[in-house]
Design a protein around this motif. Sequence first.
Motif, PDB file in Angstrom:
ATOM      1  N   GLY A  93       0.736  -1.391   0.782  1.00 34.86           N
ATOM      2  CA  GLY A  93      -0.044  -2.548   0.358  1.00 34.86           C
ATOM      3  C   GLY A  93      -0.334  -3.548   1.449  1.00 34.86           C
ATOM      4  N   HIS A 106      -5.855  -3.936  -0.816  1.00 36.70           N
ATOM      5  CA  HIS A 106      -5.069  -4.909  -0.070  1.00 36.70           C
ATOM      6  C   HIS A 106      -5.889  -5.722   0.924  1.00 36.70           C
ATOM      7  CE1 HIS A 106      -5.158  -1.281   2.495  1.00 36.70           C
ATOM      8  NE2 HIS A 106      -5.172  -2.139   3.503  1.00 36.70           N
ATOM      9  N   ARG A 127      -6.399  -3.336  -8.695  1.00 37.36           N
ATOM     10  CA  ARG A 127      -5.709  -2.068  -8.461  1.00 37.36           C
ATOM     11  C   ARG A 127      -6.484  -0.870  -8.982  1.00 37.36           C
ATOM     12  NH1 ARG A 127      -0.395  -2.657  -6.952  1.00 37.36           N
ATOM     13  NH2 ARG A 127       0.330  -4.819  -6.956  1.00 37.36           N
TER      14      ARG A 127
END
Length: 238
Positions: free
Chosen positions: A100, A85, A181
């Motif tokens: 996040g 993030h 991710r």
Amino acid sequence: MRFLVGLFTFAAALLPVSAPAQTIDVQVPGRAAPAPFTDPQNVLVLDLSTGGRVTIWLRPDVAPKMVERVRTLTRQGFYDGLPFHRVIDGFMAQGGDPKGDGTGGSSLPNLEAEFNYLPHVRGAVSAARADDKNSANSQFFIVFQPRLALDKKYTVFGRVLDGMQYVDAIERGEPPANPSRILRAYVLADNPPPYRAPATLPLPAPASTLLPLPSGPAAATPRVAPVRAVQRRTARRR
């Protein structure tokens, strides 16, 4: 004859020799011995959406609480699917937050600081925290370029052994527009399956974002000729 012997001895000294086996860390009297980087219980595996697998050597000798926390959360599947993030070019990529946005953590209590002698060099993996030095929980960051000013202010608990190119490819931003991710996280001792790429890998950045665009008066006069003009010149040459 003595001259020739001396000449051969000098030449032999210039020849390359086999280098001794390198060590990632050395044993120092008074310090706990680092876990072997071949110990599967102390190797973290991150499968990233950037296209590959990252292996991280964990260091319970200097940060036992943080290493145990990461192993516990990994085996719970906590990190699976979480984004990076906060990613600053030339600095680091931060992840491990279920919200996040940098404000989240696990349901487990925060950890006491375990500041140690390991430096924040390229590939170092360190525990993220708030202003309180004892606020590390689940978040961590991987260092792109050395930031030694962070030494003994954040807990380094690991080091990337392989796959740093996939860390380098993590989307930049605070937060990134299309965050990279962690697809899956594993402890190597749990026999992770081979890396499996996501169904849709992130698209490459548009060409306009790869290089800075010109600004000022020069921006109004592109140096690249229009395609049609190039075609007309090519036709005249024929």
